[in-house]
Design a protein around this motif. Structure first.
Motif, short mmCIF file in Angstrom:
data_model
loop_
_atom_site.label_atom_id
_atom_site.label_comp_id
_atom_site.label_asym_id
_atom_site.label_seq_id
_atom_site.Cartn_x
_atom_site.Cartn_y
_atom_site.Cartn_z
N PRO A 1 0.81 -1.21 0.00
CA PRO A 1 0.00 0.00 0.00
C PRO A 1 0.85 1.27 0.00
O PRO A 1 1.71 1.44 0.86
CB PRO A 1 -0.79 -0.10 1.31
CG PRO A 1 0.05 -0.95 2.20
CD PRO A 1 1.04 -1.71 1.36
N GLU A 2 0.62 2.13 -0.98
CA GLU A 2 1.32 3.42 -1.01
C GLU A 2 0.48 4.40 -0.20
O GLU A 2 -0.70 4.55 -0.45
CB GLU A 2 1.47 3.91 -2.44
CG GLU A 2 2.22 2.93 -3.34
CD GLU A 2 2.04 3.27 -4.82
OE1 GLU A 2 2.38 4.39 -5.22
OE2 GLU A 2 1.53 2.42 -5.56
N GLN A 3 1.10 5.07 0.75
CA GLN A 3 0.37 5.90 1.71
C GLN A 3 0.67 7.39 1.49
O GLN A 3 1.82 7.81 1.58
CB GLN A 3 0.79 5.49 3.12
CG GLN A 3 0.24 6.32 4.25
CD GLN A 3 -1.21 6.01 4.55
OE1 GLN A 3 -1.61 4.85 4.66
NE2 GLN A 3 -2.03 7.04 4.67
N GLU A 4 -0.37 8.17 1.23
CA GLU A 4 -0.18 9.62 1.10
C GLU A 4 -0.56 10.33 2.40
O GLU A 4 -1.44 9.86 3.13
CB GLU A 4 -1.04 10.16 -0.05
CG GLU A 4 -0.55 9.70 -1.41
CD GLU A 4 -1.40 10.23 -2.57
OE1 GLU A 4 -0.85 10.34 -3.67
OE2 GLU A 4 -2.60 10.49 -2.37
N ASN B 1 7.88 13.54 -2.25
CA ASN B 1 6.86 14.58 -2.20
C ASN B 1 5.74 14.22 -3.16
O ASN B 1 5.98 13.66 -4.21
CB ASN B 1 7.44 15.92 -2.65
CG ASN B 1 8.38 16.52 -1.62
OD1 ASN B 1 8.52 16.01 -0.52
ND2 ASN B 1 9.02 17.61 -1.99
N GLU B 2 4.52 14.60 -2.78
CA GLU B 2 3.38 14.36 -3.67
C GLU B 2 2.98 15.66 -4.36
O GLU B 2 3.67 16.66 -4.25
CB GLU B 2 2.22 13.76 -2.86
CG GLU B 2 2.10 12.24 -3.03
CD GLU B 2 1.88 11.81 -4.48
OE1 GLU B 2 1.25 12.56 -5.23
OE2 GLU B 2 2.36 10.72 -4.85
N GLU C 1 4.45 10.99 0.27
CA GLU C 1 4.01 9.61 0.13
C GLU C 1 5.08 8.65 0.66
O GLU C 1 6.27 8.90 0.54
CB GLU C 1 3.75 9.28 -1.34
CG GLU C 1 3.25 7.86 -1.52
CD GLU C 1 3.13 7.43 -2.98
OE1 GLU C 1 2.24 7.95 -3.66
OE2 GLU C 1 3.93 6.59 -3.40
N LEU C 2 4.59 7.56 1.24
CA LEU C 2 5.49 6.51 1.69
C LEU C 2 5.03 5.19 1.09
O LEU C 2 3.85 4.86 1.15
CB LEU C 2 5.44 6.43 3.22
CG LEU C 2 6.32 5.40 3.91
CD1 LEU C 2 6.74 5.94 5.27
CD2 LEU C 2 5.64 4.06 4.10
N GLY D 1 -4.78 9.54 -0.91
CA GLY D 1 -5.33 8.20 -1.04
C GLY D 1 -4.30 7.17 -0.65
O GLY D 1 -3.23 7.49 -0.13
N LYS D 2 -4.70 5.95 -0.88
CA LYS D 2 -3.79 4.85 -0.61
C LYS D 2 -3.89 3.97 -1.83
O LYS D 2 -4.99 3.56 -2.19
CB LYS D 2 -4.31 4.15 0.64
CG LYS D 2 -3.39 3.24 1.28
CD LYS D 2 -3.30 3.41 2.77
CE LYS D 2 -4.58 3.39 3.57
NZ LYS D 2 -4.36 3.64 4.99
N HIS D 3 -2.82 3.73 -2.53
CA HIS D 3 -2.87 2.84 -3.68
C HIS D 3 -2.61 1.42 -3.20
O HIS D 3 -1.53 1.12 -2.69
CB HIS D 3 -1.84 3.25 -4.73
CG HIS D 3 -2.19 4.53 -5.42
ND1 HIS D 3 -1.39 5.13 -6.36
CD2 HIS D 3 -3.28 5.32 -5.31
CE1 HIS D 3 -1.99 6.23 -6.79
NE2 HIS D 3 -3.13 6.38 -6.16
#
Ligand code: ADP
Ligand code: MG
Length: 697
Positions: free
Chosen positions: A192-195, A263-264, A271-272, A318-320
Motif C-alpha cells: 500500500p502506497e500511503q499519502e 513529495n506528492e 508519500e510513503l 489516497g492509498k494505492h
C-alpha cells in the motif's frame, strides 16, 4: 551511518528469533500453525510464551498487549504487565501460553452493530500466529483477531484472514488443473502506497477543525497551490527529511519494509511506499505506519494529516492498494509468463479479476466508501466513483483478438495463433500507465487507487479476495468437468472476455464523457457513501460473502450498520465544529472588522467634512451583509441539526447528513470563505490555507 540490516526487525519476534530461541519441536509445531493453520498444543504455547517473554523483557518490555483492529478504524490495545507477586514483596515476570493465545478485553464500548446485544456481551481476542509479535513503547504487542463469544467477527482481521483462505482454496483448484502439484497455498500480496500531509504543530493547534475532524472546514484557496506542479517529486525539505529518516528507522525496527518516500502533488503532501508483503501483514503494517506517521511527526513538531481531503481545492490523499496473487512457492500468478501455457494460466487469472470487478463493482466501491473519501471519489477529483479496469493497450488487443477469434500480431508484427496451447508471449508493462483509472493493471499486479488515505486496507482486500475467490471457484467448477481442458479453457476465456469487456476502459477516467459512456455500459456510478453502503446488502453481494465463508448474514448487517453510523457521526462532528468556530471566533472577527470600518468612517467624518468615506462605507456594507448572511445560514444549520433528534434509522440519518447537513455546512462555508478574503489577518482568528500549507519550512 545507520546499520540498517541490524536495525531492521530488531523489535520483532520474527522467524530468526524463533529459530534461535525455541526448542526444535516447538519451532516446528509453530510453523505448522503458521503455515497450515494447525492448532498449537497448550504445553507448546507455554514454552513459546516463555521464550517470547524472555526476549521481550531482554529488549526492555515490561508489558504485553493483545493488539486488535476493531471496527473503529484505529487499532486497540490494553496493556498488562508481566509481573506476578512473589513471597517477600517481590515480583516475577510471567507470561503463559493461555495469555498468549486468548485475551478478554472489556469490549463493551467497541462498535458491534448490535451484535453484542443479540448475542453475547463479551468479546475475546485470539492470537494471529501469521503476523509476528513486536515491541513498541516497552510493550510486547501480540497481533490478534477480535470475536464475540458466539464466534462473530468484531474486527477487520478475522474476515481478512477468512477471505485469504477462500482465495487460496479456489486458486489451488485452478492451479491443479494446470498441472501444478507443488503449491500448497496461494496468498494475496499487497503493497500500500500511503499519502499524507505534514503541517507545523503550532499552526495545527490553532485549527480546531483539524484537531476534531482531521480536515479544514473552511479556508479560501491560497494564491499559490499546486498549479506549478513543482512539489511533486521535488526536493524534500530538510525538516521533512529528518522526519522521514526517523520514521524509516522506527518502521524498520518493527520489520516494516519502508522503501520509497517522496513529495506528492500538493504542497506539504508526501508519500510513503513499503515493499509488498502478505495481505494480512501488509494490513497490520499499514496500521502501524499510520500510527507512527503521527507520533514521529509530533516528535518533529509537526502534525501528520491522514484525512482524504484536508484542504478543499487542493489534491487529496489516497492509498494505492497494489495487489497480486502468488503461490507459496513464490510464483506471481499475475505475471505474464514466458511460455504459452503459463500465459494461458495468466490470462485466466487476469480474466477472473476483470470479471470479479465487473460483477461486484458495487462491493468494491462500497469497500472504499467513507465520509472523507466522498470528497475525492465522484467529487471533482480522482479517481472517479465509477469502477473500471485499465489493462493497457497491448493486453486489451490480446483480449480483443481472443474475443474475435482472430490472430494476434504483436508489435513486431509477428503472427501468433490464439488457442490455449499457443497463446502469445505477453510483453511486460510496455504501455503508458493510465493515472486516471481506479483499478489498473501495472505489469504484474493490480493497483486499486480508490482507497482512502485514512482507511484500513483490510476492507478493500476482504472484498477483492472474496470476489476473485468466487470467480475462480466458478472457473474451477467448469474446467474440472471438462473433457478437453484446452478447448474448455479457450472457450471459457473467450466467453468471459466477451461478457465482461464493458468494465475495461483505457480512456480518461476524469472526463464528463466517461460518466455518460459508463452509464451507457450499465456501470454503477455511486457518488456518495450512503449509496455505496446500500450495496453491502444487495442479494448477490451478500451471497458472495456467505458462500465463501467470509461474513455471515448477521455480520454483514452489523457491519453495514456500523458503517452508516460512522458516516453520519463523522459529518455530525464536522457540523458541530464548523458551527462552533463560525459562531464564536469568525463572527467575532467579522464584528471587529465592522467596528474598525465604522470607527474609520466616524473618525474620517469628524476630521474633515470634505473627505470621502465611500470606500469604507461600501466595505462596511459588504461586511454587514456577510454577517447577516452568516448568521442566517448558521441558524439554518442549527435547525437542520436539531431535526436529527427525531430520526433513529441509520440509513435515514446517513442520507439526511449527506443531503441536508452537508449542503447546509457548505452554505456556511461559502460565506466564511468570502469573509476570509477581506478580513485583515490581524483579526482573522485562524491560520489561512497559505499559512498552513507552507508552515513547514
Ligand atoms: P509505482 O507504482 O510507483 O511505479 P512500483 O511498481 O515499484 O511503484 O510499486 C508500487 C508498490 O507496489 C510497492 O509498494 C510495491 O512493493 C508494490 N508491489 C510490487 N509488486 C507487487 C506484488 N506482486 N504484489 C503486491 N504489491 C506489489
Ligand atoms: Mg503507484
Amino acid at each position: 551511518m545507520k546499520n540498517v540490516p541490524e536495525i531492521f526487525g530488531s523489535k520483532v519476534f520474527n522467524d530468526e528469533v524463533m529459530r534461535e530461541r525455541l526448542p526444535k519441536d516447538v519451532y516446528r509445531a509453530l510453523h505448522k500453525t503458521i503455515d497450515e493453520g494447525e492448532h498449537l498444543q497448550m504445553d507448546l504455547a507455554n514454552v513459546l510464551a516463555e521464550a517470547m517473554k524472555n526476549w521481550a523483557t531482554e529488549n526492555g518490555a515490561t508489558h504485553f498487549t493483545h493488539w486488535f483492529q476493531p471496527m473503529t478504524g484505529v487499532t486497540a490495545e490494553k496493556h498488562d504487565s508481566f509481573i506476578s507477586p512473589e513471597p517477600g514483596g517481590k515480583v516475577m515476570m510471567e507470561f503463559s501460553g493461555k495469555e498468549l493465545v486468548k485475551g478478554e478485553p472489556d469490549a463493551s464500548s467497541f462498535p458491534s452493530g448490535g451484535l453484542r446485544a443479540t448475542f453475547e456481551a463479551r468479546g475475546y481476542t485470539a492470537w494471529d500466529p501469521t503476523s509476528y509479535a513486536f515491541i513498541k513503547d516497552e510493550c510486547l504487542f501480540i497481533p490478534t483477531a477480535f470475536c464475540s463469544y458466539s464466534g462473530e467477527a468484531l474486527d477487520k482481521k478475522t474476515p481478512l484472514l477468512r477471505s485469504m483462505q477462500a482465495l487460496s482454496e479456489q486458486a489451488i483448484r485452478v492451479l491443479r488443473l494446470f498441472g501444478n502439484k507443488d503449491a500448497k497455498r496461494v496468498i494475496t500480496t499487497v503493497g500500500p502506497e500511503q499519502e499524507y500531509f505534514l503541517v507545523d504543530m503550532e499552526v495545527y493547534k490553532k485549527r480546531p477543525d483539524l484537531i476534531y475532524t482531521g480536515r479544514t472546514l473552511f479556508g479560501s484557496r491560497p494564491p499559490r497551490g499546486q498549479e506549478l506542479d513543482d512539489h511533486y517529486f521535488g526536493r524534500i525539505k530538510p525538516r521533512v527529511k529528518e522526519f522521514m529518516a526517523d520514521l524509516d528507522e522506527e518502521l524498520w525496527k518493527l520489520g516494516i519494509y519502508a522503501k520509497t518516500e517522496h513529495n506528492e502533488v500538493a504542497p506539504a503532501q508526501h508519500e510513503l511506499a513499503p515493499v509488498f508483503s502478505t495481505t494480512n501483514i501488509a494490513t497490520d503494517h499499514n496500521q502501524l505506519t499510520m500510527e507512527l506517521l503521527k507520533t514521529v511527526a509530533n516528535r518533529h513538531g509537526m502534525a501528520c494529516l491522514l484525512h482524504e481531503k484536508p484542504f478543499a481545492g487542493v489534491n487529496g490523499s489516497g492509498k494505492h492498494n497494489n495487489w497480486s496473487i502468488s503461490t507459496d512457492t513464490g510464483v506471481n500468478l499475475l505475471e505474464p509468463g514466458a511460455t504459452p501455457s503459463q500465459n494461458a494460466q495468466f490470462l485466466l487469472f487476469l480474466v477472473a479479476v476483470i470479471k470479479a470487478v465487473d460483477e461486484y463493482q458495487g462491493l468494491l466501491r462500497m469497500s472504499v466508501a467513507s465520509a472523507g473519501n466522498d470528497h475525492r471519489l465522484g467529487a471533482n477529483e480522482a479517481p472517479p466513483a465509477i469502477m473500471s479496469v485499465f489493462i493497457g493497450e497491448e493486453l486489451e488487443d490480446v483480449l480483443k483478438s481472443i474475443e474475435e477469434g482472430t490472430d494476434y500480431h504483436d508489435k513486431e508484427k509477428k503472427l501468433m495463433s490464439i488457442g490455449a496451447t499457443v497463446l502469445p508471449h505477453i510483453p511486460k508493462d510496455k504501455t503508458d500507465r493510465n493515472r486516471t483509472s481506479p483499478f489498473a493493471f501495472t505489469g504484474n499486479k493490480f493497483e486499486f487507487r480508490s482507497v482512502g488515505s485514512e482507511d484500513s486496507i483490510a476492507g478493500c482486500n476482504i472484498v477483492l479476495n472474496t470476489i476473485v475467490a468466487e470467480v475462480l471457484s466458478e472457473y474451477a467448477d467448469i474446467l474440472e468437468k471438462a473433457d478437453n481442458f484446452d478447448d474448455a479453457l479457450s472457450k471459457l476465456i473467450k466467453d468471459e472476455v466477451t461478457a465482461h469487456k464493458r468494465i475495461l476502459f483505457n480512456g480518461n477516467g476524469y472526463g464528463e464523457e466517461w460518466v455518460e459512456e459508463a452509464a451507457r455500459r450499465g456501470l454503477l456510478n455511486l457518488r456518495s457513501t450512503p449509496e455505496a453502503l446500500a450495496q453491502f446488502t444487495e442479494k448477490k453481494n451478500m451471497e458472495v460473502f456467505i458462500k465463501n465463508g467470509v461474513y455471515t448474514e448477521t455480520e454483514i448487517l452489523a457491519r453495514q450498520e456500523i458503517l452508516y453510523e460512522n458516516y453520519y457521526k463523522t459529518i455530525n462532528i464536522e457540523a458541530q465544529t464548523l458551527s462552533m468556530m463560525a459562531r464564536r471566533n469568525i463572527m467575532g472577527a467579522a464584528l471587529q472588522f465592522e467596528k474598525r470600518l465604522a470607527d474609520t468612517v466616524i473618525a474620517k467624518k469628524s476630521a474633515s467634512s470634505s473627505v470621502s468615506t465611500e470606500t469604507e462605507e461600501k466595505q462596511l456594507e459588504r461586511m454587514s451583509n456577510l454577517v447577516s448572511e452568516l448568521s442566517k445560514r448558521l441558524e439554518k444549520l442549527s435547525s437542520d441539526m436539531a431535526k436529527e433528534d427525531d430520526m433513529d434509522d441509520v440509513v435515514e440519518l446517513a442520507k439526511y447528513h449527506r443531503e441536508t447537513i452537508e449542503a447546509s455546512m457548505h452554505s456556511v462555508r461559502e460565506v466564511v470563505d468570502e469573509m476570509e478574503t477581506i478580513v485583515p489577518l490581524d483579526i482573522w482568528p485562524y491560520p489561512t490555507y497559505g499559512q498552513i500549507l507552507y508552515s513547514v519550512r
